[in-house]
Design an enzyme around this catalytic site. Sequence first.
Site, PDB file in Angstrom:
ATOM      1  N   SER A 185      33.627  40.285  29.564  1.00  0.00           N
ATOM      2  CA  SER A 185      34.332  39.141  30.129  1.00  0.00           C
ATOM      3  C   SER A 185      34.013  37.916  29.281  1.00  0.00           C
ATOM      4  O   SER A 185      33.058  37.932  28.497  1.00  0.00           O
ATOM      5  CB  SER A 185      33.916  38.900  31.583  1.00  0.00           C
TER       6      SER A 185
ATOM      7  N   ASP B 209      47.796  35.896  47.675  1.00  0.00           N
ATOM      8  CA  ASP B 209      46.364  35.637  47.478  1.00  0.00           C
ATOM      9  C   ASP B 209      46.237  34.254  46.865  1.00  0.00           C
ATOM     10  O   ASP B 209      45.835  34.074  45.714  1.00  0.00           O
ATOM     11  CB  ASP B 209      45.721  36.713  46.602  1.00  0.00           C
TER      12      ASP B 209
ATOM     13  N   PRO C 190      37.970  37.597  32.914  1.00  0.00           N
ATOM     14  CA  PRO C 190      37.207  38.836  33.062  1.00  0.00           C
ATOM     15  C   PRO C 190      37.934  40.025  32.450  1.00  0.00           C
ATOM     16  O   PRO C 190      39.167  40.065  32.421  1.00  0.00           O
ATOM     17  CB  PRO C 190      37.106  38.995  34.583  1.00  0.00           C
TER      18      PRO C 190
ATOM     19  N   HIS D 261      44.408  35.455  32.842  1.00  0.00           N
ATOM     20  CA  HIS D 261      43.407  35.463  33.915  1.00  0.00           C
ATOM     21  C   HIS D 261      42.570  36.734  33.900  1.00  0.00           C
ATOM     22  O   HIS D 261      41.730  36.950  34.775  1.00  0.00           O
ATOM     23  CB  HIS D 261      44.074  35.297  35.282  1.00  0.00           C
TER      24      HIS D 261
ATOM     25  N   HIS E 252      38.788  42.433  43.565  1.00  0.00           N
ATOM     26  CA  HIS E 252      37.782  41.403  43.821  1.00  0.00           C
ATOM     27  C   HIS E 252      36.387  41.995  43.593  1.00  0.00           C
ATOM     28  O   HIS E 252      36.141  43.142  43.951  1.00  0.00           O
ATOM     29  CB  HIS E 252      37.927  40.856  45.241  1.00  0.00           C
TER      30      HIS E 252
ATOM     31  N   MET F 145      35.849  46.526  35.099  1.00  0.00           N
ATOM     32  CA  MET F 145      34.477  46.737  35.528  1.00  0.00           C
ATOM     33  C   MET F 145      33.644  47.505  34.507  1.00  0.00           C
ATOM     34  O   MET F 145      32.476  47.798  34.748  1.00  0.00           O
ATOM     35  CB  MET F 145      34.430  47.431  36.904  1.00  0.00           C
TER      36      MET F 145
END
Length: 405
Positions: free
Chosen positions: A317, A76, A310, A334, A169, A313
């Site tokens: 962040s 990626d 971040p 990251h 993502h 969910m």
Amino acid sequence: MDHDLLHAPGAHPIKLWTHGVPVEEDARKQLINTARMPFIFKHLAVMPDVHLGKGSTIGSVIPTQGAIIPAAVGVDIGCGMMAARTSLKAADLPDHLFGLRTAIEAAVPHGRTAQRGIRDKGAWGEAPHEVDQMWAHLEPGFKRITEKYPRLEKTNNHLHLGTLGTGNHFIEVCLDEGENVWFMLHSGSRGVGNAIGTLFIELAQQDMRQHMAQLPDKDLAYFTEGSQHFEDYVEAVGWAQDYARRNRQVMMARVVAAARSIIAKPFDAQVEAVNCHHNYVQQETHFGAQVLVTRKGAVSAHKGELGIIPGSMGARSYIVRGLGNEESFCSCSHGAGRVMSRNEARRRFSIADQEQATAHVECRKDSEVIDEIPMAYKDIDAVMAAQRSLVEVVHTLRQVICVKG
């Protein structure tokens, strides 16, 4: 001392910014394998979100001279984050956020259709004008690469530009400490970047076939500077990183347009903007020397440089400013970093757990996203505390909408 030191026989030193966060034993072994490569410059730097990866450890900064490891960059290529602060306040958002979430989902292709012969929902059927315009900047470089490597022509390239992907993502609408509205997203170089990474990992292993037995891990196969594949990889990886950055720009513009279709109040969407990679390689100067720095799940944090870290969910962040810590090769984490695999998360947690963990967020809460449940990640507060000497926090964001691929 702001970091721990790990020494192993025949290995360069490993410096870990991991005070107060768990580091799995397999990740330590993998770090030692990488530190044994002869072309490592000075030491490895390890971020607090460190966890086991393919070939090299996610959350590691790998400085090299005279060689490059394609699997350390991964498939990626250029994966990273973009965030934009708007002039909107929390009170300007609709009372019910489902309409805004679905507008964003309609504006940006996401996810993937696995069945062959059916159009992939994660790609464009017909690219919109702004995607065509952005592809025009990328196409000449792509042609140069595919003239040498025709296999890369039949990849998802043009029709993946401006699309999100799958897994971790995401696109989020967030609020900062001043109740300002931010848009934030996470994606990379999509199908074409994956194909480039996969091809060059294979080529490195083929080039080193006679020497594979001496490598601690076949995924540490490398190209030496001056070789044809080295130069070709540097060109291709640079192109994929440019693609990833432009991919995020197209998505952000479409997210802003989607929000404007729902929110009647006019707003500025570029009050502050950050666009940063966290899976990439580039040439930098450290300790007075020219070095290739591979950040595999790490963000550049040169003095004054803005970055994005971040959480999960369901967690906070951070927008951060680099402190330019040379010992870390001016890097930071990251994200929060996983504490368990996707399969383990699916085994351990239920939809009810996911609903409870994301009760404050407008998002999908079905079986397809259980692998992204907040409990599958490290404590973001502990991760931030471990890297106080690497970055300072500029903004703290909490998400109110999350779109997953």
